[in-house]
Write a protein that holds these residues in place. Structure first.
Motif, short mmCIF file in Angstrom:
data_model
loop_
_atom_site.label_atom_id
_atom_site.label_comp_id
_atom_site.label_asym_id
_atom_site.label_seq_id
_atom_site.Cartn_x
_atom_site.Cartn_y
_atom_site.Cartn_z
N ALA A 11 18.49 14.07 99.98
CA ALA A 11 17.11 13.72 100.32
C ALA A 11 16.27 13.65 99.06
O ALA A 11 16.45 14.45 98.13
N ILE A 12 15.39 12.67 99.01
CA ILE A 12 14.55 12.47 97.83
C ILE A 12 13.37 13.44 97.83
O ILE A 12 13.00 13.99 96.82
N ASN A 13 12.81 13.67 99.02
CA ASN A 13 11.60 14.48 99.09
C ASN A 13 11.88 15.93 99.45
O ASN A 13 11.39 16.45 100.43
N VAL A 14 12.69 16.57 98.65
CA VAL A 14 12.93 17.99 98.92
C VAL A 14 11.83 18.80 98.24
O VAL A 14 11.24 18.38 97.25
N SER A 15 11.56 19.97 98.79
CA SER A 15 10.49 20.78 98.22
C SER A 15 11.04 21.65 97.10
O SER A 15 11.59 22.71 97.32
N ARG A 54 9.06 16.63 79.02
CA ARG A 54 9.99 17.00 80.09
C ARG A 54 9.95 15.96 81.19
O ARG A 54 8.90 15.65 81.74
N LEU A 55 11.12 15.41 81.49
CA LEU A 55 11.22 14.44 82.57
C LEU A 55 12.19 15.00 83.60
O LEU A 55 13.34 15.28 83.28
N VAL A 56 11.70 15.16 84.82
CA VAL A 56 12.51 15.86 85.81
C VAL A 56 12.94 14.93 86.94
O VAL A 56 12.13 14.19 87.51
N LEU A 57 14.22 14.98 87.23
CA LEU A 57 14.76 14.25 88.39
C LEU A 57 15.23 15.29 89.40
O LEU A 57 15.93 16.24 89.03
N VAL A 58 14.83 15.12 90.64
CA VAL A 58 15.38 15.95 91.71
C VAL A 58 16.16 15.03 92.63
O VAL A 58 15.62 14.03 93.13
N ASN A 59 17.42 15.34 92.80
CA ASN A 59 18.32 14.48 93.57
C ASN A 59 18.25 13.03 93.10
O ASN A 59 18.32 12.09 93.89
N GLY A 60 18.09 12.89 91.80
CA GLY A 60 18.12 11.56 91.20
C GLY A 60 16.79 10.84 91.17
O GLY A 60 16.66 9.80 90.52
N ALA A 61 15.79 11.38 91.88
CA ALA A 61 14.48 10.71 91.93
C ALA A 61 13.52 11.39 90.96
O ALA A 61 13.50 12.62 90.86
N ALA A 106 25.21 2.80 91.45
CA ALA A 106 24.33 1.64 91.59
C ALA A 106 23.91 1.44 93.04
O ALA A 106 22.78 1.06 93.33
N ALA A 107 24.81 1.78 93.93
CA ALA A 107 24.51 1.59 95.35
C ALA A 107 23.47 2.58 95.86
O ALA A 107 22.65 2.25 96.70
N TYR A 108 23.50 3.80 95.31
CA TYR A 108 22.67 4.85 95.91
C TYR A 108 21.53 5.36 95.03
O TYR A 108 20.65 6.06 95.52
N ALA A 109 21.56 5.08 93.71
CA ALA A 109 20.51 5.64 92.83
C ALA A 109 19.15 5.15 93.28
O ALA A 109 18.97 3.96 93.52
N PRO A 110 18.17 6.08 93.41
CA PRO A 110 16.84 5.67 93.88
C PRO A 110 16.17 4.71 92.91
O PRO A 110 15.52 3.76 93.32
N ILE A 119 15.39 15.68 79.52
CA ILE A 119 15.58 15.17 80.88
C ILE A 119 16.32 16.24 81.68
O ILE A 119 17.37 16.73 81.26
N ILE A 120 15.74 16.58 82.82
CA ILE A 120 16.33 17.64 83.64
C ILE A 120 16.71 17.04 84.99
O ILE A 120 15.86 16.50 85.70
N SER A 121 18.00 17.11 85.31
CA SER A 121 18.44 16.61 86.60
C SER A 121 18.80 17.80 87.49
O SER A 121 19.68 18.59 87.15
#
Lengths: 405, 251
Positions: free
Chosen positions: A53-57, A73-80, A114-118, A135-137
Motif C-alpha cells: 500500500a502506498i498510503n501507509v501511516s 533526506r529523500l524518503v520512500l515508503v513502499n516505493g512512493a 517497471a510494472a509496479y513502481a509508483p 535516500i531512505i527506502s
C-alpha cells in the motif's frame, strides 16, 4: 538470458492483469538460471505478496537508519515518495523530480519493478553538489505480506559530482519483498559516489538491481553494505562506455542466523583505458549463506583495461556457507586483470595476541572482525559515510545473536 | 611472598615433555634473565606462563602474588598483570595500533574498577610514551604490526608494556632481530619500567641484551630444567665459554 518460470507462484494474477502487465509469477528467475544458481527463490515464491500500500501511516524514520549530518533526506515508503518525511532542500546543482518509470527493459526483475513502481525518484545533477543526498527506502507491510518496487534514477551531467547514500530498511510487521531498481548515468568527467546500506527486517526479502553507465573520464564509486534480511541480493551491472572511465565497486556484509546475502557484479569494459576495482569482504556466522559472483567482461576494443577484483570471507563458526564465483571474460590482448578469493577463520594466533594484552575473547573477536572488514570499508572515500558505515558494522557486532556453543 | 613463583613446572607440547620441573622465584623489583641454547624450553616457559593454547601443564604450579595463574584464561592473566613481549609479534591487518592499545588499556582499567580512558588523555599518553621510545606518533594510526620492521615490532611491544604497566613482564627473545640502536632503545624502555613492585623475566639466547638491561639474576635453562643460577658473572661466563658444559650436564 531467459528466466525459467516458477509457475506455482500465487501472487495476484488478477491484479497484474488489471494493470495490464505480465503476471508476477513469470518474473522470478528460477533455479536453472545460472546467475541465480546460488540464490534460490523458493522461499520467496511460496509467499503470497500483495502490492504494498502506498498510503501507509508511517510518521517516523526507523532508528536503524543512520543519521548523516548535513545531508538532504529523500524518503520512500513502499516505493512512493513521502514529502512529509523528507527534507528535500538539496542545494545547488541538483534537481528532484518524480518521473515516469521507464518501460520494461533488462531482466525480469526490472520488468517487474517497471510494472509496479509508483514513480521514479529522479535526480538530475548538473553541478558539484555539496550536500550528501540520503535516500531512505522503507518497507512497510501492515497486515499482509507486501511487495514494493522502489525506482531511483540518477543522471549526472558532464563534469558534475554528487554523493548519495541509500538506506534500505523496514518496519516490523508482516514480511515484505523489496525489489528496488536504480539506473545511474555518469556523464563525461562526472563523478558519482553511491553508498548503499541494506539493513532490512530479519524476515524481509530484498532483490536490488543497479544499472550503471559511466561515460568517458567519468568516475563511479560505490559501496554496498549488507547487514540484514532473510534473503538479500545486490546486483550491480556497470558499463564503462567511454575511454578513461573508472569504477570502484566495494562492499562488506555481515550475516548471522539463516540470512542469505548475494553480491553479484558485472563490469563491462567496452572501450580502452578504463579501470575497475572491487574489494568485497564478508563475515558469516550461524547458518548464514554469503554469495559473491563477479564477472568482468573486457571487450575486444577495451585495450589497456585495468580490472581488479577481490572477495574475502571470514567464517565465525562452522555453520555458514560461502559461494564465490569470479569470472573473467577477456577479448582484448593488452590488459591487466586480477582476481582473488579467499575464505578463512579467525587466526588463533591473533586471538592469543589480543588475550595476552588482557582483551577478552568476545571483544577480541569483534576487533578482529571489524579489522577484517576495514579493508573494504576504508575504500569509502567520504569520511563521514565511512564512519557511519563503520559504526553500523560495530552495532551489528553488538546485536549479533549469541552463537550456539 | 614472591611476586611470581614457579614451582616444579612440567609442560608438554603435543605429548612431548618440554619443561621438566622448573622452579623460579621472582621478588618484586627483580630482573631475572633466562639464558640457554635453542630448543631448551625458553619460549615454552613464556608461553605456558602467558596461557597460550596447545601447551599442557602436566605438573607444578605458578602463582602471581599468591593467585593461581594456571587456573586463569590468558586474558585474565594479562589483566592480573602478566605481560608477554612476543618474540614474533603477529601482524593484524585492519586493526589500528591505536584501537588495539585503547581496547587493551580499557580492559585493564575495567578490571581495576576504573572508568574507560578519555580520548584526549589517551592520545596524550600515547604521545608521551611513543616519544620516550623514539617512535613516530603516527605509527599508532597504522594497522597493528603490519609492515613494521623487526625493530619497529619490538619497540611496539615495549610501547604496549609501558602503557599497560604490568606486574610481571616476560620478554621472549626481545633482542632477536634488533640492531644495536634499537636494542638500546628497547633496553632503556625496560630499564625505565623497573620499579620496586615490578619484576622482569628476560629470556635471551645472547648475553648482548644483558649489557643494556640491568639484571640481578641469571638462570641457565637446558633440556627443560634450570641447570645453573647465579648473578651477572654467570652471563659473562656463558658469553666466554658457551653452553656446552651445561648441555653435557643436562643430557
Amino acid at each position: 538470458m531467459k528466466p525459467s518460470l516458477i509457475t506455482t507462484h500465487p501472487f495476484g494474477e488478477a491484479y497484474a492483469k488489471s494493470l495490464g502487465v505480465a503476471p508476477w509469477r513469470g518474473h522470478l528467475p528460477g533455479p536453472k538460471v545460472e546467475e541465480w544458481r546460488f540464490t534460490p527463490l523458493r522461499n520467496l515464491a511460496k509467499i503470497a505478496f500483495a502490492p504494498a500500500a502506498i498510503n501507509v501511516s508511517v510518521d517516523i524514520i526507523p532508528r536503524t537508519v543512520p543519521v548523516i549530518q548535513g545531508a538532504a533526506r529523500l524518503v520512500l515508503v513502499n516505493g512512493a515518495y513521502r514529502k512529509d518525511l523528507s527534507d528535500a532542500n538539496l542545494g545547488k546543482g541538483i534537481e528532484l523530480s518524480h518521473g515516469k518509470v521507464p518501460a520494461k527493459e533488462g531482466s525480469s526483475l526490472i520488468a517487474l519493478n517497471a510494472a509496479y513502481a509508483p514513480a521514479s525518484l529522479a535526480l538530475h545533477v548538473t553541478g558539484a553538489v555539496k550536500k550528501i543526498i540520503h535516500i531512505i527506502s522503507i518497507g512497510a507491510a501492515e497486515v499482509a505480506p507486501a511487495a514494493l518496487h522502489p525506482r531511483i534514477t540518477i543522471t549526472a551531467e558532464t563534469s558534475s559530482s554528487v554523493t548519495l547514500v541509500e538506506s534500505h530498511v523496514g518496519l516490523p510487521g508482516e514480511t515484505y519483498f523489496s525489489n528496488p531498481v536504480a539506473s545511474i548515468t555518469v556523464g563525461e568527467g562526472a563523478s558519482v559516489r553511491r553508498y548503499v546500506s541494506v539493513d532490512e527486517d530479519n524476515e524481509a526479502f530484498h532483490l536490488a538491481t543497479s544499472l550503471v553507465k559511466v561515460a568517458g573520464d567519468g568516475n563511479y564509486e560505490a559501496f554496498h553494505l549488507g547487514l540484514g534480511g532473510a534473503l538479500t541480493r545486490q546486483e550491480v551491472r556497470v558499463a564503462l562506455t567511454g575511454e578513461n572511465a573508472n569504477v570502484r565497486l566495494n562492499g562488506a556484509y555481515a550475516l548471522n542466523g539463516t540470512s542469505h546475502h548475494d553480491i553479484t557484479t558485472v563490469i563491462d569494459h567496452l572501450l580502452p583505458n578504463c579501470t575497475s576495482s572491487q574489494v568485497f569482504k564478508g563475515v558469516v556466522d550461524g547458518e548464514s549463506h554469503g554469495v559473491y559472483q563477479g564477472r568482468i567482461h573486457v571487450a575486444r576494443d577495451a585495450q589497456k583495461t585495468d580490472a581488479r577484483q577481490l572477495h574475502k570471507a571470514l567464517f565465525l563458526s562452522r555453520g555458514p556457507a560461502i559461494d564465490c564465483k569470479p569470472e573473467l571474460e577477456i577479448y582484448a590482448d593488452d590488459v591487466q586483470c586480477a582476481h582473488g578469493a579467499a575464505t578463512g577463520e579467525i587466526d588463533p594466533n591473533h586471538l592469543f595476541y589480543l588475550a595476552a594484552r588482557g582483551i577478552d575473547p568476545e571483544t577480541a573477536r569483534d576487533l578482529l572482525v571489524e579489522g577484517f572488514l576495514a579493508d573494504a570499508v576504508n575504500e569509502i572515500s567520504d569520511e563521514a559515510v565511512r564512519a557511519v558505515f563503520g559504526a553500523a558494522i560495530g552495532q551489528w557486532l553488538k546485536l549479533r545473536q549469541a552463537r550456539p556453543s | 611472598m614472591a611476586l611470581l613463583e614457579i614451582k616444579n613446572l612440567h609442560a608438554s607440547v603435543a605429548g612431548k615433555e618440554i619443561l621438566k620441573g622448573i622452579t623460579l622465584k621472582l621478588q618484586p623489583g627483580e630482573v631475572h634473565a633466562i639464558m640457554g641454547p635453542n630448543g631448551t624450553g625458553k619460549s615454552t616457559l613464556s608461553n605456558v606462563i602467558a596461557g597460550r593454547e596447545g601447551y599442557e601443564v602436566t605438573k607444578g604450579e605458578v602463582y602471581l602474588d599468591g593467585q593461581d595463574v594456571l587456573a586463569m584464561a590468558a586474558d585474565e592473566r594479562a589483566r592480573a598483570g602478566i605481560f608477554l613481549a612476543f618474540q614474533y609479534p603477529v601482524e593484524i591487518p585492519g586493526v589500528t595500533t591505536s584501537a588495539f592499545l585503547k581496547t587493551a588499556l580499557n580492559a585493564k582499567r575495567r578490571a581495576e574498577g576504573k572508568p574507560e580512558i578519555d580520548a584526549m588523555d589517551f592520545l596524550k599518553l600515547v604521545k608521551a610514551k611513543t616519544a620516550a621510545l623514539g617512535m613516530p606518533y603516527d605509527m599508532i594510526k597504522r594497522a597493528l604490526n603490519v609492515g613494521f620492521s623487526g625493530g619497529e615490532k619490538k619497540r611496539a611491544e615495549v610501547l604496549q608494556m609501558t602503557m599497560l604497566e604490568p606486574r610481571v613482564a616476560i620478554l621472549d627473545e626481545t633482542d632477536s632481530g634488533l640492531d644495536i640502536d634499537a636494542l638500546k632503545i628497547v633496553s632503556e624502555g625496560v630499564n625505565s619500567l623497573r620499579s620496586p613492585d615490578r619484576a622482569f623475566l628476560v629470556i635471551t639466547h645472547y648475553q648482548r641484551l644483558l649489557y643494556y638491561i640491568v639484571h640481578d639474576h641469571v638462570h641457565v635453562l637446558a633440556n627443560g630444567r634450570v641447570v645453573a643460577s647465579g648473578g651477572k658473572e654467570l652471563a659473562l661466563e656463558l658469553e666466554a665459554e658457551g653452553y656446552a658444559k651445561y648441555l653435557d650436564a643436562a643430557a
